[in-house]
Design a protein around this motif. Structure first.
Motif, short mmCIF file in Angstrom:
data_model
loop_
_atom_site.label_atom_id
_atom_site.label_comp_id
_atom_site.label_asym_id
_atom_site.label_seq_id
_atom_site.Cartn_x
_atom_site.Cartn_y
_atom_site.Cartn_z
N GLU A 1 0.81 -1.22 0.00
CA GLU A 1 0.00 0.00 0.00
C GLU A 1 0.84 1.27 0.00
O GLU A 1 0.31 2.36 0.12
N ARG B 1 2.30 0.40 -4.10
CA ARG B 1 1.04 0.40 -4.85
C ARG B 1 1.33 1.08 -6.19
O ARG B 1 1.51 2.30 -6.26
N ASP C 1 -0.10 2.20 -9.11
CA ASP C 1 -1.25 2.59 -9.93
C ASP C 1 -0.77 2.86 -11.35
O ASP C 1 0.14 3.66 -11.56
#
Length: 377
Positions: free
Chosen positions: A236, A372, A374
């Motif tokens: 995360e 994370r 993205d």
């Protein structure tokens, strides 16, 4: 005549799909972001924690400029789409105008005259009454399209001034941030950095792995113990820079060389920040990697960031999450260049690359286990 009108309406309706998104609103929102960032920069000068305030300001400018680029691309695409639609409908629009002009200028007795007699005239009048609102709707749609083209062009003209202010603001914010970080004296330290030992280590190694393994030898005295643990953040952690993943762990580049890290495409002069609270174990030039920042978020773990143009902070400092550790290289595009990018595909302005390697117990691991990633950066 009624059949001609019906065919005309069908042709016009087929090319008039409403836009799913509103590019004009997106561009205006981006402009508001840049204006807010300008106000934020003024307030940062008197902030108690200038580093944090200026960090937030740079991030606000980066977000606003990014949104403006994307908004202008959408504006350009929408304008091109509308112009293409209008050009493809020139004949139909001419016929529509001709029909409307005929209806408006024909005398009432002529309109009521029909070869089939009174019944045909009545039917013709009924059809005309049903079709006329449709014609009026198409006229209104055409007016809206023309007005939207005019609005989009005006937005692009006004964007130049907004971009100029935003680009000047972010340059000022970056310079102020660099100064504020250099003047900072309130950060705790875990060790004292020894530049002589560092030079000796660099001259004796040939790989990043060798340097990372010898980090304990570049300190003067002992390294204070740390109980930091980022296990709960596994998977995360945000990337240290806004960007797009170009290559993943172990992926080969064009020369067939694979590296045990992530390669991130970022915009010129983008700010790179510590993704977690961490100790700066090293910062500076290293081998052929350019400027490198090595962070220790917890014992036996290192985040290696390479490819920066400028690096901030000092080895030994313990920095909070989100603290700037450097800037990417490249040259920030001028206003004209950004406006010319408005029609290109996303990602064409991400010309700089940041390499991220995660080392656990002195061995590289896949960064995507921790970060994370993205894909839309």
């Amino acid at each position: 005549m009624m059949k001609c009108i019906a065919v005309l309406l069908l042709c016009l309706a087929s090319g008039a799909a409403a836009a799913a998104e509103d590019p004009a609103s997106a561009a205006r929102a981006a402009s508001d972001q840049l204006e807010a960032a300008t106000v934020q920069l003024q307030e940062a000068e008197s902030a108690r924690d200038r580093v944090k305030a200026l960090t937030d300001t740079v991030q606000a400018y980066e977000a606003g400029l990014g949104a403006m680029r994307d908004g202008l691309r959408r504006v350009a695409r929408r304008e091109t789409q509308l112009i293409a639609q209008l050009r493809s409908r020139e004949d139909e629009v001419a016929d529509l105008l001709g029909i409307l002009q005929t209806i408006e200028t024909s005398a009432p007795p002529v309109l009521l005259l029909h070869p089939s007699g009174p019944l045909g005239s009545a039917r013709s009048a009924m059809m005309l009454a049903e079709v006329t609102p449709g014609l009026q709707a198409r006229v209104e749609a055409l007016k809206r399209d023309l007005k939207e083209v005019q609005t989009l062009r005006l937005l692009q003209q006004n964007a130049a001034g907004t971009l100029h202010t935003g680009l000047a603001g972010i340059q000022q914010a970056r310079a102020a941030l660099s100064t504020a970080i250099a003047d900072r004296t309130d950060l705790p330290r875990r060790f004292t950095y020894d530049p002589v030992r560092t030079s000796i280590l660099i001259s004796s190694i040939e790989t990043l792995e060798g340097f990372a393994s010898g980090l304990a030898n570049i300190v003067e005295g002992e390294i204070a113990q740390s109980s930091a643990d980022i296990t709960a953040q596994r998977g995360e952690i945000a990337l240290p820079v806004q960007g797009l993943v170009l290559r993943g762990y172990g992926a080969q580049d064009a020369a067939g060389i694979s590296r045990p890290g992530l390669l991130i495409a970022a915009r010129p002069r983008a700010m790179v920040a510590s993704p977690t609270a961490a100790t700066i174990r090293y910062r500076g030039p290293l081998l052929d990697l350019g400027n490198v920042v090595i962070l220790e978020p917890q014992p036996d773990m290192l985040f290696v960031l390479s490819g920066l143009a400028e690096v901030f902070g000092e080895a030994g400092q313990v920095i909070p999450k989100g603290t700037p550790v450097g800037l990417m290289g490249g040259v920030t595009p001028e206003v004209g260049a950004i406006l010319s990018l408005s029609g290109e595909g996303a990602g064409t302005d991400r010309t700089e690359t940041l390499y991220i390697e995660v080392r656990l117990n002195d061995s590289p691991v896949d960064p995507e286990i921790w970060f994370r990633t993205d894909k839309d950066g």
